[in-house]
Design an enzyme around this catalytic site. Sequence first.
Site, PDB file in Angstrom:
ATOM      1  N   CYS A  98     -18.517  -9.708  14.666  1.00 15.66           N
ATOM      2  CA  CYS A  98     -19.682  -8.967  14.168  1.00 15.66           C
ATOM      3  C   CYS A  98     -19.958  -7.697  14.976  1.00 15.66           C
ATOM      4  O   CYS A  98     -20.454  -6.706  14.441  1.00 15.66           O
ATOM      5  CB  CYS A  98     -20.911  -9.874  14.169  1.00 15.66           C
ATOM      6  SG  CYS A  98     -20.737 -11.298  13.061  1.00 15.66           S
ATOM      7  N   TYR A 100      -9.460 -13.204 -10.583  1.00 14.76           N
ATOM      8  CA  TYR A 100      -9.200 -12.401  -9.391  1.00 14.76           C
ATOM      9  C   TYR A 100      -8.065 -11.410  -9.630  1.00 14.76           C
ATOM     10  O   TYR A 100      -8.201 -10.208  -9.378  1.00 14.76           O
ATOM     11  CB  TYR A 100      -8.869 -13.271  -8.168  1.00 14.76           C
ATOM     12  CG  TYR A 100      -8.235 -12.407  -7.105  1.00 14.76           C
ATOM     13  CD1 TYR A 100      -9.022 -11.553  -6.347  1.00 14.76           C
ATOM     14  CD2 TYR A 100      -6.844 -12.350  -6.941  1.00 14.76           C
ATOM     15  CE1 TYR A 100      -8.454 -10.679  -5.434  1.00 14.76           C
ATOM     16  CE2 TYR A 100      -6.266 -11.480  -6.041  1.00 14.76           C
ATOM     17  CZ  TYR A 100      -7.077 -10.654  -5.286  1.00 14.76           C
ATOM     18  OH  TYR A 100      -6.513  -9.776  -4.414  1.00 14.76           O
ATOM     19  N   CYS A 123     -18.188  -4.928  13.468  1.00 14.49           N
ATOM     20  CA  CYS A 123     -18.311  -4.816  12.011  1.00 14.49           C
ATOM     21  C   CYS A 123     -18.990  -3.516  11.589  1.00 14.49           C
ATOM     22  O   CYS A 123     -20.088  -3.190  12.052  1.00 14.49           O
ATOM     23  CB  CYS A 123     -19.091  -6.008  11.450  1.00 14.49           C
ATOM     24  SG  CYS A 123     -19.225  -5.960   9.647  1.00 14.49           S
ATOM     25  N   CYS A 157     -25.974  -6.632   7.202  1.00 19.06           N
ATOM     26  CA  CYS A 157     -25.646  -8.061   7.041  1.00 19.06           C
ATOM     27  C   CYS A 157     -26.845  -8.950   7.346  1.00 19.06           C
ATOM     28  O   CYS A 157     -27.308  -9.038   8.484  1.00 19.06           O
ATOM     29  CB  CYS A 157     -24.469  -8.428   7.953  1.00 19.06           C
ATOM     30  SG  CYS A 157     -23.913 -10.133   7.738  1.00 19.06           S
ATOM     31  N   GLY A 180       6.297 -21.357  -1.970  1.00 21.02           N
ATOM     32  CA  GLY A 180       5.313 -22.325  -2.442  1.00 21.02           C
ATOM     33  C   GLY A 180       4.648 -21.942  -3.755  1.00 21.02           C
ATOM     34  O   GLY A 180       4.783 -20.822  -4.238  1.00 21.02           O
ATOM     35  N   TYR A 181       3.907 -22.885  -4.312  1.00 21.18           N
ATOM     36  CA  TYR A 181       3.231 -22.684  -5.596  1.00 21.18           C
ATOM     37  C   TYR A 181       4.175 -22.015  -6.597  1.00 21.18           C
ATOM     38  O   TYR A 181       3.946 -20.888  -7.064  1.00 21.18           O
ATOM     39  CB  TYR A 181       1.962 -21.846  -5.409  1.00 21.18           C
ATOM     40  CG  TYR A 181       0.829 -22.586  -4.758  1.00 21.18           C
ATOM     41  CD1 TYR A 181       0.559 -23.912  -5.060  1.00 21.18           C
ATOM     42  CD2 TYR A 181      -0.001 -21.958  -3.831  1.00 21.18           C
ATOM     43  CE1 TYR A 181      -0.486 -24.597  -4.459  1.00 21.18           C
ATOM     44  CE2 TYR A 181      -1.045 -22.627  -3.227  1.00 21.18           C
ATOM     45  CZ  TYR A 181      -1.284 -23.943  -3.549  1.00 21.18           C
ATOM     46  OH  TYR A 181      -2.309 -24.615  -2.962  1.00 21.18           O
ATOM     47  N   GLU A 206      -0.066  -9.167  -5.714  1.00 22.55           N
ATOM     48  CA  GLU A 206      -1.249 -10.009  -5.894  1.00 22.55           C
ATOM     49  C   GLU A 206      -0.884 -11.461  -6.193  1.00 22.55           C
ATOM     50  O   GLU A 206      -1.555 -12.380  -5.735  1.00 22.55           O
ATOM     51  CB  GLU A 206      -2.138  -9.445  -7.000  1.00 22.55           C
ATOM     52  CG  GLU A 206      -2.794  -8.111  -6.656  1.00 22.55           C
ATOM     53  CD  GLU A 206      -3.651  -8.183  -5.397  1.00 22.55           C
ATOM     54  OE1 GLU A 206      -4.068  -9.288  -5.013  1.00 22.55           O
ATOM     55  OE2 GLU A 206      -3.884  -7.118  -4.793  1.00 22.55           O
ATOM     56  N   ARG A 236       0.833  -1.203   0.000  1.00 19.82           N
ATOM     57  CA  ARG A 236       0.000   0.000   0.000  1.00 19.82           C
ATOM     58  C   ARG A 236       0.865   1.250   0.000  1.00 19.82           C
ATOM     59  O   ARG A 236       0.358   2.363   0.115  1.00 19.82           O
ATOM     60  CB  ARG A 236      -0.951  -0.024   1.209  1.00 19.82           C
ATOM     61  CG  ARG A 236      -2.012  -1.100   1.052  1.00 19.82           C
ATOM     62  CD  ARG A 236      -3.023  -1.173   2.176  1.00 19.82           C
ATOM     63  NE  ARG A 236      -4.041  -2.162   1.827  1.00 19.82           N
ATOM     64  CZ  ARG A 236      -4.759  -2.846   2.699  1.00 19.82           C
ATOM     65  NH1 ARG A 236      -4.593  -2.629   3.998  1.00 19.82           N
ATOM     66  NH2 ARG A 236      -5.642  -3.739   2.297  1.00 19.82           N
ATOM     67  N   CYS A 295     -14.625 -10.049   9.305  1.00 16.47           N
ATOM     68  CA  CYS A 295     -15.529 -11.105   8.834  1.00 16.47           C
ATOM     69  C   CYS A 295     -14.734 -12.375   8.551  1.00 16.47           C
ATOM     70  O   CYS A 295     -14.673 -12.870   7.436  1.00 16.47           O
ATOM     71  CB  CYS A 295     -16.258 -10.623   7.578  1.00 16.47           C
ATOM     72  SG  CYS A 295     -17.721 -11.581   7.135  1.00 16.47           S
ATOM     73  N   ASP A 344     -12.080 -12.895  -4.336  1.00 16.90           N
ATOM     74  CA  ASP A 344     -11.249 -13.929  -3.726  1.00 16.90           C
ATOM     75  C   ASP A 344     -12.048 -14.605  -2.610  1.00 16.90           C
ATOM     76  O   ASP A 344     -13.257 -14.396  -2.482  1.00 16.90           O
ATOM     77  CB  ASP A 344      -9.957 -13.314  -3.180  1.00 16.90           C
ATOM     78  CG  ASP A 344     -10.231 -12.439  -1.974  1.00 16.90           C
ATOM     79  OD1 ASP A 344     -11.380 -12.011  -1.794  1.00 16.90           O
ATOM     80  OD2 ASP A 344      -9.298 -12.199  -1.187  1.00 16.90           O
TER      81      ASP A 344
END
Length: 366
Positions: A208, A129, A211, A217, A90-91, A46, A33, A201, A147
């Site tokens: 909650c 995404y 929230c 909701c 990973g991946y 991302e 950010r 969430c 996502d």
Amino acid sequence: MNMNTNFDKVDIKQFQHDLITWFVREQRDLPWRKNGGDPYKVWVSEIMLQQTRVDTVIPYYERFLEKFPTIESFAEADDESVLKIWEGLGYYSRVRNLHSAVKEVVQHYGGKVPETPEEISKLKGVGPYTAGAVLSIAYGVPEPAVDGNVMRVLSRILLMWDDIAKQSTRKLFEKAVRELMYYENPSYFNQALMELGALICTPTSPSCLLCPVRDHCQAFEAGVQEELPVKTRKKTTKHVEIVAAVLKNKDDQFLIRKRPEKGLLANLWEFPNVEDHGPYVQMRQGLAGYLKNELEIDTELETGTFEKVNHVFTHLTWTIDAFSGKLIGDFSGRPNYKLVCKEQLEEYAFPVSHQKIWQAYKKQYL
DNA sequence: AATCCGTGGCA
DNA sequence: TTGCCAAGGAT
């Protein structure tokens, strides 16, 4: 399900305001950010964040941009250094695809990341995404970035009981996002939905009472927030027994080999090993026989393992018994095999399981 | 559509 | 200990 009915219960303008206001106030201070909106840096973040926790990604992200600060610098990187900087994350196909896509952008788009869904989605490793995330965050394009967080949040707010494990379900949530989208700031809107999923969430025990959009909701109103989202899953954990050898020749060089270009841990390096189900003595003899047959090399393996590694993948478990040994005579050389000194060895990317073997070996023998 | 592809944190 | 799961994509 009739989605129109569920939308009728949402004051969209008020929802957007409550969500965005909360995000502006409460968003975490994350490295990506502070990237100046550089599409390349957004893209890198991302890809790293796919199926990977924020705390895990942060040091990798910092190191990655330190080494490859511009899209051109990454495009010029050699394959080994690209894999090495991803080591442990990973991946690994993610970074291979990212590298390929970045080279594509430099060659055919003049180094400018495409800003339409059609073009960016053609890039390797950029799915629905990631396309939406990069477009909205870097360019302010009002595309959904759905996502796991977004599906969880919206399944609760809109009381959607669709199985999020099914691939087709994502389209329903993209449609929902287009209805709710805060078009004045798609970047904040998409990030706010994800941030809410990460901080408030949550999958279990959602907060909650804290929230900002609790009043919107429908799951909270019905008291079923813990029942959502619906997610079916299957588990077929296979166990594989492996015997591996850390072999040193008379010149203090170690034998390593490169894994195949496709499949599990593609292109990473490892110590020679073979699958084996036999009892202890047969394991060691089986390993020596394998090395003799496959590589035409003679070895002197110690009788006991120096390390036993149990490594759990998502759908697979490896148990690796590692043997130390000497490589007798000259190794003629084979494709994908290399003899390297210990300093060189650490410049190659290894799976975590084999990193553990190497660490144990160093501790005991070096 | 279903499966594969890594790793580490956590209850 | 075991299973779940975290800003998914490719095949």
